[in-house]
Design a protein around this motif. Structure first.
Motif, PDB file in Angstrom:
ATOM      1  N   ARG A   1       0.611  -1.159   0.369  1.00 54.92           N
ATOM      2  CA  ARG A   1       0.149  -0.122  -0.316  1.00 54.92           C
ATOM      3  C   ARG A   1       0.739   1.008  -0.011  1.00 54.92           C
ATOM      4  O   ARG A   1       0.440   2.196  -0.736  1.00 54.92           O
ATOM      5  N   ALA A   2       1.827   1.157   0.719  1.00 52.48           N
ATOM      6  CA  ALA A   2       2.782   2.644   0.545  1.00 52.48           C
ATOM      7  C   ALA A   2       3.200   2.906  -0.728  1.00 52.48           C
ATOM      8  O   ALA A   2       4.010   3.988  -1.339  1.00 52.48           O
ATOM      9  N   VAL A   3       3.633   1.542  -1.272  1.00 56.84           N
ATOM     10  CA  VAL A   3       4.347   1.813  -2.426  1.00 56.84           C
ATOM     11  C   VAL A   3       3.491   1.627  -3.371  1.00 56.84           C
ATOM     12  O   VAL A   3       3.522   3.070  -3.712  1.00 56.84           O
ATOM     13  N   LEU A   4       1.613   2.288  -3.738  1.00 56.41           N
ATOM     14  CA  LEU A   4       0.853   2.080  -4.361  1.00 56.41           C
ATOM     15  C   LEU A   4       0.834   3.584  -4.195  1.00 56.41           C
ATOM     16  O   LEU A   4       0.894   4.783  -4.752  1.00 56.41           O
ATOM     17  N   VAL A   5       0.788   3.877  -2.437  1.00 59.90           N
ATOM     18  CA  VAL A   5       0.566   5.636  -2.921  1.00 59.90           C
ATOM     19  C   VAL A   5       2.157   6.499  -2.967  1.00 59.90           C
ATOM     20  O   VAL A   5       1.610   7.570  -3.059  1.00 59.90           O
TER      21      VAL A   5
ATOM     22  N   GLN B   1       1.144   7.919   3.359  1.00 63.80           N
ATOM     23  CA  GLN B   1       2.361   6.611   2.973  1.00 63.80           C
ATOM     24  C   GLN B   1       1.510   5.115   3.482  1.00 63.80           C
ATOM     25  O   GLN B   1       2.009   4.368   4.064  1.00 63.80           O
ATOM     26  N   GLU B   2       1.590   6.068   5.054  1.00 62.06           N
ATOM     27  CA  GLU B   2       1.819   5.019   6.325  1.00 62.06           C
ATOM     28  C   GLU B   2      -0.133   4.892   6.880  1.00 62.06           C
ATOM     29  O   GLU B   2      -0.706   5.483   6.495  1.00 62.06           O
ATOM     30  N   TYR B   3       0.456   3.566   6.796  1.00 60.97           N
ATOM     31  CA  TYR B   3      -0.845   2.579   7.254  1.00 60.97           C
ATOM     32  C   TYR B   3      -2.037   3.037   9.024  1.00 60.97           C
ATOM     33  O   TYR B   3      -2.776   3.203   9.102  1.00 60.97           O
TER      34      TYR B   3
ATOM     35  N   ARG C   1       3.924  11.906  17.787  1.00 65.73           N
ATOM     36  CA  ARG C   1       3.884  10.411  16.559  1.00 65.73           C
ATOM     37  C   ARG C   1       4.114  11.422  14.966  1.00 65.73           C
ATOM     38  O   ARG C   1       5.441  11.156  14.287  1.00 65.73           O
ATOM     39  N   LEU C   2       3.955  12.838  14.872  1.00 67.62           N
ATOM     40  CA  LEU C   2       4.068  13.085  13.640  1.00 67.62           C
ATOM     41  C   LEU C   2       5.509  13.722  13.271  1.00 67.62           C
ATOM     42  O   LEU C   2       6.159  13.931  12.716  1.00 67.62           O
ATOM     43  N   ASN C   3       5.775  14.127  14.592  1.00 63.43           N
ATOM     44  CA  ASN C   3       7.303  14.759  14.469  1.00 63.43           C
ATOM     45  C   ASN C   3       8.252  13.510  14.616  1.00 63.43           C
ATOM     46  O   ASN C   3       8.786  13.864  14.090  1.00 63.43           O
ATOM     47  N   PHE C   4       8.046  12.181  15.195  1.00 58.84           N
ATOM     48  CA  PHE C   4       8.743  11.149  14.947  1.00 58.84           C
ATOM     49  C   PHE C   4       8.998  10.750  13.808  1.00 58.84           C
ATOM     50  O   PHE C   4       9.514   9.887  13.428  1.00 58.84           O
ATOM     51  N   LEU C   5       7.315  10.599  13.066  1.00 57.77           N
ATOM     52  CA  LEU C   5       7.328  10.374  11.467  1.00 57.77           C
ATOM     53  C   LEU C   5       8.844  10.877  10.476  1.00 57.77           C
ATOM     54  O   LEU C   5       8.531  10.783   9.785  1.00 57.77           O
ATOM     55  N   LEU C   6       8.777  12.569  10.960  1.00 55.84           N
ATOM     56  CA  LEU C   6       9.650  13.261  10.541  1.00 55.84           C
ATOM     57  C   LEU C   6      10.937  12.829  10.725  1.00 55.84           C
ATOM     58  O   LEU C   6      11.719  12.876  10.263  1.00 55.84           O
TER      59      LEU C   6
END
Length: 430
Positions: free
Chosen positions: A191-195, A321-323, A371-376
């Motif tokens: 799914r991440a590759v598709l997005v 991209q993140e499920y 959580r968003l800052n961790f993703l960055l």
């Protein structure tokens, strides 16, 4: 040609009669009529308001001139005994004159001292000694962001509040459950590759960002209901972009364009059949609330610059991209992305205006912002480069190159914001 007023006479049309007033009288009459028409309100059934003097001579002495008894009036006989009222009026006027002179008389020092000297008060306790007044906390003002766009017919400022309230209500209908456990042939990585590929399609076709966000939502809602094989996953993604383009774009790409970007891996009949299948599965209800619309609304409330809005868009687009973010409400995700962007740009925190229009307190956004800052900070998959390379361009202010915040410092700032959270916001300032 100048207009001729009614009741006005032409000059020299008729010689004036002897003993009658000439031109000035008629001029005064015409001006009086014109001024009365200008002052008269057509909406009033009784015409214009009547003139009246406010607080003139309270007495009626000027209307009844005093005539002493025994004296003749205009050379005639003496006035009758009915002049008693005039005598009384004369006395009232004289009394008023005496009172006026007394009031104009300068008071003496003894009179002023006697008036201004306070009398001694015994056994009296002040109000401050009984119950000291608490300091009044100022109510934070909330700016009316829609008032500035009332003159723009394309903004829809009169209905903006109702529109976003309606979108917040519809979010409860479009909550996405965790569906990947039911899918036997696809995974989160697929799914991440598709997005990531859908982001490239949006950029190559120069589609609106709303089209991309809605297409990803359509894919998730369809996969939450129907099973999919991995060889059909790209077909579902391209068909979702086609449907969202018809919903969002003025000139959506044609079917051949989507067949081309898929490298002719699918036929036209397969693409059209998949479009029908997705629409029937979703019951043709594709007006799904997306986080990008809420993000633009909140950025307007914060009066954020285009660079700050682009940084928030970058953070929000990474979550596509993140499920793990599919179950987050679109409005809450947009609010958290904007708050993190404000913290990264050192532009303050969550203002009362943002609380009013978003409906979220800073305490509700605390965990999602971290959580968003961790993703960055930690790039989960180095192979997915579409979003980061897109926002590393100068057109997007190179916001992808901004260094993320330290996790501990961000946590401390958010806790301070929670401690400084003031009273509930007041009314909107018009």
């Amino acid at each position: 040609m100048m207009p001729v007023y009614r009741n006005s006479r032409a000059t020299g049309s008729k010689p004036p009669r002897p003993g009658k007033a000439t031109g000035p009288v008629e001029t005064v009459k015409a001006e009086t009529e014109e001024s009365s028409q200008a002052k008269r309100s057509p909406s009033s059934p009784q015409g214009g308001p009547k003139k009246r003097s406010a607080f003139g001579d309270i007495t009626n002495a000027h209307k009844n001139p005093a005539v002493l008894p025994g004296k003749k009036k205009d050379g005639g006989k003496a006035a009758p005994k009915k002049t008693q009222k005039s005598t009384v009026a004369h006395g009232v006027a004289k009394s008023n004159e005496v009172n006026l002179k007394k009031s104009l008389k300068k008071p003496t020092v003894e009179e002023v001292t006697a008036v201004t000297k306070p009398e001694p008060v015994q056994n009296c306790v002040s109000v401050e000694e009984k119950a000291p007044l608490e300091p009044v906390q100022p109510v934070p003002e909330i700016s009316n962001i829609d008032k500035e766009s009332l003159n723009d017919p394309f903004a829809g400022a009169e209905y903006a509040m109702e529109i976003f309230t309606y979108m917040r209500e519809r979010e409860a209908k479009f909550l996405i459950p965790s569906y990947m456990e039911k899918q036997l042939d696809i995974s989160k990585a697929m799914r991440a590759v598709l997005v990531d590929w859908m982001v490239e399609v949006q950029e190559n076709f120069e589609l609106n960002h709303e089209t991309l966000y809605l297409a990803v939502k359509l894919v998730d809602h369809y996969l939450a209901i129907a099973s999919c094989m991995r060889e059909k996953l790209q077909l579902i993604g391209s068909t979702a972009i086609l449907i969202s383009s018809k919903f969002e774009e003025r000139c959506p790409p044609c079917v051949d364009d989507f067949l081309y970007i898929c490298d002719d891996a699918y036929k036209r009949e397969e693409l059209i059949a998949t479009e029908i299948d997705i629409l029937r599965t979703l019951k043709f209800d594709i007006n799904i609330p997306i986080s990008y619309r809420f993000l633009r609304r909140y950025a307007k409330c914060a009066r954020a610059s285009m660079e700050t809005l682009t940084l928030a868009r970058f953070i929000c687009e990474l979550t596509l991209q993140e499920y793990d973010y599919i179950q987050e409400c679109a409005s809450k995700l947009a609010a958290s992305c904007l708050l993190l962007a404000l913290k990264m740009k050192r532009l303050g925190g969550w203002t009362p205006t943002l609380v009013h229009y978003s409906g979220y307190e800073v305490t509700e956004l605390h965990s999602l912002v971290k959580r968003l800052n961790f993703l960055l900070t930690y790039w989960p998959d180095k192979n997915l480069k579409a979003v980061r390379s897109k926002y590393s361009h100068k057109v997007f202010f190179e916001v992808a190159k901004i260094v993320p915040l330290d996790m501990l410092k961000l946590d401390e700032e958010l806790k301070r914001d929670c401690d400084r959270r003031g009273p509930s916001p007041g009314s909107i300032v018009s």
